[in-house]
Design an enzyme around this catalytic site. Structure first.
Site, mmCIF file in Angstrom:
data_model
loop_
_atom_site.group_PDB
_atom_site.id
_atom_site.type_symbol
_atom_site.label_atom_id
_atom_site.label_comp_id
_atom_site.label_asym_id
_atom_site.label_seq_id
_atom_site.Cartn_x
_atom_site.Cartn_y
_atom_site.Cartn_z
ATOM 1 N N ARG A 172 130.393 64.715 156.739
ATOM 2 C CA ARG A 172 131.072 65.337 157.886
ATOM 3 C C ARG A 172 130.569 64.817 159.230
ATOM 4 O O ARG A 172 131.321 64.761 160.200
ATOM 5 C CB ARG A 172 130.897 66.852 157.837
ATOM 6 C CG ARG A 172 131.456 67.501 156.595
ATOM 7 C CD ARG A 172 132.937 67.256 156.476
ATOM 8 N NE ARG A 172 133.488 67.916 155.293
ATOM 9 C CZ ARG A 172 134.723 67.728 154.867
ATOM 10 N NH1 ARG A 172 135.534 66.886 155.499
ATOM 11 N NH2 ARG A 172 135.152 68.348 153.803
ATOM 12 N N GLU A 194 134.105 74.417 154.961
ATOM 13 C CA GLU A 194 134.757 75.713 155.145
ATOM 14 C C GLU A 194 133.868 76.861 154.665
ATOM 15 O O GLU A 194 133.706 77.862 155.362
ATOM 16 C CB GLU A 194 136.083 75.734 154.365
ATOM 17 C CG GLU A 194 137.085 74.696 154.839
ATOM 18 C CD GLU A 194 138.179 74.480 153.815
ATOM 19 O OE1 GLU A 194 138.029 73.588 152.950
ATOM 20 O OE2 GLU A 194 139.191 75.216 153.860
ATOM 21 N N GLU A 200 134.966 67.789 148.430
ATOM 22 C CA GLU A 200 136.314 68.324 148.640
ATOM 23 C C GLU A 200 136.987 68.416 147.282
ATOM 24 O O GLU A 200 137.090 67.413 146.563
ATOM 25 C CB GLU A 200 137.136 67.416 149.561
ATOM 26 C CG GLU A 200 136.669 67.488 151.007
ATOM 27 C CD GLU A 200 137.571 66.725 151.982
ATOM 28 O OE1 GLU A 200 137.573 67.082 153.163
ATOM 29 O OE2 GLU A 200 138.261 65.781 151.550
ATOM 30 N N LYS A 215 134.172 58.814 154.262
ATOM 31 C CA LYS A 215 134.789 59.216 152.998
ATOM 32 C C LYS A 215 134.942 58.054 152.003
ATOM 33 O O LYS A 215 135.448 58.261 150.905
ATOM 34 C CB LYS A 215 136.168 59.832 153.254
ATOM 35 C CG LYS A 215 136.108 61.242 153.834
ATOM 36 C CD LYS A 215 137.472 61.705 154.294
ATOM 37 C CE LYS A 215 137.433 63.106 154.858
ATOM 38 N NZ LYS A 215 137.480 64.161 153.831
ATOM 39 N N THR A 222 134.453 58.345 145.669
ATOM 40 C CA THR A 222 135.404 59.416 145.381
ATOM 41 C C THR A 222 135.410 59.561 143.861
ATOM 42 O O THR A 222 135.697 58.598 143.151
ATOM 43 C CB THR A 222 136.815 59.052 145.894
ATOM 44 O OG1 THR A 222 136.736 58.803 147.302
ATOM 45 C CG2 THR A 222 137.805 60.178 145.640
ATOM 46 N N HIS A 263 143.451 74.921 154.217
ATOM 47 C CA HIS A 263 142.383 73.955 154.517
ATOM 48 C C HIS A 263 142.584 73.325 155.894
ATOM 49 O O HIS A 263 141.627 73.177 156.659
ATOM 50 C CB HIS A 263 142.324 72.859 153.450
ATOM 51 C CG HIS A 263 141.397 71.736 153.830
ATOM 52 N ND1 HIS A 263 140.030 71.886 153.858
ATOM 53 C CD2 HIS A 263 141.650 70.467 154.249
ATOM 54 C CE1 HIS A 263 139.474 70.748 154.273
ATOM 55 N NE2 HIS A 263 140.433 69.875 154.509
ATOM 56 N N GLU A 300 140.017 68.510 144.983
ATOM 57 C CA GLU A 300 141.396 68.040 145.117
ATOM 58 C C GLU A 300 141.984 67.745 143.727
ATOM 59 O O GLU A 300 141.266 67.661 142.733
ATOM 60 C CB GLU A 300 141.445 66.747 145.952
ATOM 61 C CG GLU A 300 140.755 66.885 147.302
ATOM 62 C CD GLU A 300 141.117 65.773 148.280
ATOM 63 O OE1 GLU A 300 142.182 65.147 148.110
ATOM 64 O OE2 GLU A 300 140.326 65.556 149.213
ATOM 65 N N ASP A 353 136.521 64.369 146.660
ATOM 66 C CA ASP A 353 136.518 63.419 147.788
ATOM 67 C C ASP A 353 135.263 63.687 148.633
ATOM 68 O O ASP A 353 135.315 64.367 149.654
ATOM 69 C CB ASP A 353 137.799 63.630 148.600
ATOM 70 C CG ASP A 353 137.863 62.708 149.815
ATOM 71 O OD1 ASP A 353 137.177 61.677 149.817
ATOM 72 O OD2 ASP A 353 138.601 63.047 150.764
ATOM 73 N N ASP A 383 144.776 59.567 150.380
ATOM 74 C CA ASP A 383 144.360 60.971 150.349
ATOM 75 C C ASP A 383 145.201 61.745 151.354
ATOM 76 O O ASP A 383 145.296 61.362 152.520
ATOM 77 C CB ASP A 383 142.876 61.072 150.706
ATOM 78 C CG ASP A 383 142.341 62.480 150.521
ATOM 79 O OD1 ASP A 383 142.898 63.222 149.694
ATOM 80 O OD2 ASP A 383 141.361 62.834 151.198
ATOM 81 N N GLN A 437 131.978 61.329 159.712
ATOM 82 C CA GLN A 437 133.417 61.514 159.916
ATOM 83 C C GLN A 437 133.714 61.985 161.342
ATOM 84 O O GLN A 437 134.588 61.433 162.024
ATOM 85 C CB GLN A 437 133.924 62.550 158.899
ATOM 86 C CG GLN A 437 135.383 62.933 159.036
ATOM 87 C CD GLN A 437 135.766 64.085 158.088
ATOM 88 O OE1 GLN A 437 135.005 64.452 157.198
ATOM 89 N NE2 GLN A 437 136.946 64.632 158.271
HETATM 90 O O1 LIG Z 1 141.167 68.179 160.235
HETATM 91 C C1 LIG Z 1 140.305 67.306 160.271
HETATM 92 O O2 LIG Z 1 139.906 66.874 161.345
HETATM 93 C C2 LIG Z 1 139.681 66.771 159.053
HETATM 94 C C3 LIG Z 1 140.115 67.053 157.807
HETATM 95 C C4 LIG Z 1 139.492 66.544 156.597
HETATM 96 O O3 LIG Z 1 138.399 66.026 156.565
HETATM 97 C C5 LIG Z 1 140.245 66.737 155.338
HETATM 98 C C6 LIG Z 1 140.649 65.506 154.577
HETATM 99 O O4 LIG Z 1 139.985 64.556 154.288
HETATM 100 C C7 LIG Z 1 141.946 65.597 153.934
HETATM 101 C C8 LIG Z 1 141.934 66.639 152.893
HETATM 102 O O5 LIG Z 1 141.196 66.474 151.911
HETATM 103 O O6 LIG Z 1 142.657 67.622 153.018
HETATM 104 CA CA LIG Z 2 140.102 64.689 151.223
HETATM 105 MG MG LIG Z 3 136.613 59.580 149.297
#
Ligand SMILES: O=C(O)/C=C/C(=O)CC(=O)CC(=O)O
Ligand SMILES: [Ca+2]
Ligand SMILES: [Mg+2]
Length: 413
Positions: A231, A354, A193, A247, A251, A126, A195, A227, A119, A234
């Protein structure tokens, strides 16, 4: 032109300019078949090949797209031309009609066996939004490497699921404000997400990279990806090695793979890059792989975002070149996803992170409800269209999934 007996509804996003491939089954039959979507129907292309093109019967008579993917661009072109011929009257209607099935009546499966999954993080808007949310004290929202290489991480190939598969809310460790250590339990910040994914057909050998100019020699087609991202899991786990359990639980991918050949009218120049990338990442002269795909995200049927793919900073051709520049091989069935797609306007952002600014400013749905993050029972659907030749529309269909409640206090409890 479609044959007279092929009643494709006017303006269908599944007209003969598209002809995406998928894998379907009928009723309770265990057998899976390769299909091509046309109008509101699916053509069992393996069955037609057995009748009129024995040389394609093996490729199209498989239970996944992998043999076709591995066959390479010359065969992809011949098969596409043959299928288009079958639907345009090149063979008698009686050869084709018995193998056209209503799309509403079939079950769609994961279209190929997924090999590896990567990914990326290639959308500037973004990345800027995520940087501001996750690192509010940093002077710059983008990390210093962002404009020099397409950042990515290796994901969990075995948890890619086809559209329509329910997604159980994951449990894990997260921090709670005011507490020293982590707590364990269901994610309270489950997100989507939006994508676009790409699937590799022709492998590349270990030790040799795939050049930007050779993208279409290896990649077969594109589809939509959700995806799903927890959060809170993560945020606690991902420094310094990157996303892991937040994540990897699921997916979702859309069931129809749109061949690159159907996207020729959607190709656009990518945005200007500053600074100029290193030579191995430069766009091939006159061969741009920006793609004018227009995504729509619906939450419980309400449109919450319309992310534009055309503005992605790094193209899929650059992503594949970067993914292999160290000599890593790619295999048939390797998937790489673009990263979350977000445009400059708020109504174009591709995640709830976002859209609700990490829950601080919930999204108001037309039914009066609000969402910071996803609740149990929520249904997320991502669809997309692209311009086709001569004003036609090329549709991607959709990737959809419903959130189910967490299992007790987690699968191990
Ligand atoms: O910038 C960060 O700390 C986290 C970003 C993401 O979670 C985004 C990611 O998984 C990648 C994407 O889909 O753009
Ligand atoms: Ca992603
Ligand atoms: Mg995933």
């Amino acid at each position: 032109m479609a044959a007279e007996w092929l009643d494709v509804p006017a303006g269908s996003a599944f007209g003969t300019a598209n002809l995406p491939y998928g894998v379907f089954s009928i009723g309770a039959e265990p057998v899976r078949r390769v299909g091509v979507a046309v109008g509101d129907r699916v053509l069992d292309v393996g069955a037609v090949a057995r009748a009129v093109r024995a040389d394609f019967a093996g490729l199209l008579g498989a239970e996944s797209l992998n043999p076709l993917l591995a066959a390479g661009p010359a065969v992809w072109r011949s098969v596409r031309a043959a299928v288009r011929g079958w639907l345009s009257g090149a063979v008698p209607a009686e050869t084709v009609l018995p193998h056209l099935v209503d799309r509403a009546a079939v079950r769609l499966h994961l279209p190929f066996e997924v090999a590896d999954y990567v990914d990326f993080y290639s959308c500037e808007q973004h990345a800027v939004n995520a940087g501001r949310i996750f690192r509010p004290d940093a002077e710059e929202p983008l990390p210093p490497n962002w404009r020099h290489l397409p950042i990515g991480y290796h994901g969990r190939a075995g948890t890619l699921v086809v559209s329509g598969t329910d997604v159980v809310r994951p449990s894990g460790q997260r921090r709670e404000p005011g507490r020293e250590g982590p707590v364990f339990g269901p994610s309270a910040r489950l997100d989507f997400e939006a994508e676009v994914g790409f699937v590799v057909g022709v492998p590349s050998p270990r030790g040799r990279g795939v050049r930007v100019a050779d993208f279409a020699e290896h990649v077969f087609g594109a589809f939509l990806v959700n995806d799903w991202s927890a959060r809170d899991l993560q945020a606690w786990e991902y420094v310094p090695l990157g996303p892991f359990l937040g994540k990897s639980f699921a997916t979702s991918v859309s069931p129809w793979v749109v061949p690159l050949a159907a996207l020729s009218a959607a190709r656009v120049a990518p945005p200007p890059r500053d600074p100029e990338p290193l030579p191995y990442l430069r766009d091939a002269e006159g061969d741009p792989w920006g793609l004018d795909l227009r995504l729509t995200v619906r939450l419980n049927g309400h449109v919450v975002s319309r992310p534009p793919f055309a503005r992605m900073y790094w193209t899929p051709a650059q992503q594949l070149a970067h993914l292999t520049v160290n000599g890593a091989a790619v295999r048939t069935g390797d998937v790489f996803a673009s990263g979350t797609v977000s445009g400059p306007e708020r109504g174009e952002w591709g995640s709830l992170l976002e859209l609700s600014w990490n829950g601080a400013d919930p999204v108001r749905l037309p039914d009066g409800r609000e969402r910071g993050f996803l609740r149990d029972g929520d249904v997320v659907s991502i669809s997309a269209t692209a311009p086709g030749p001569g004003g036609a529309v090329v549709g991607f269909g959709e990737v959809t999934g419903r959130v189910l409640p967490a299992v007790g206090n987690g699968p191990n409890a």
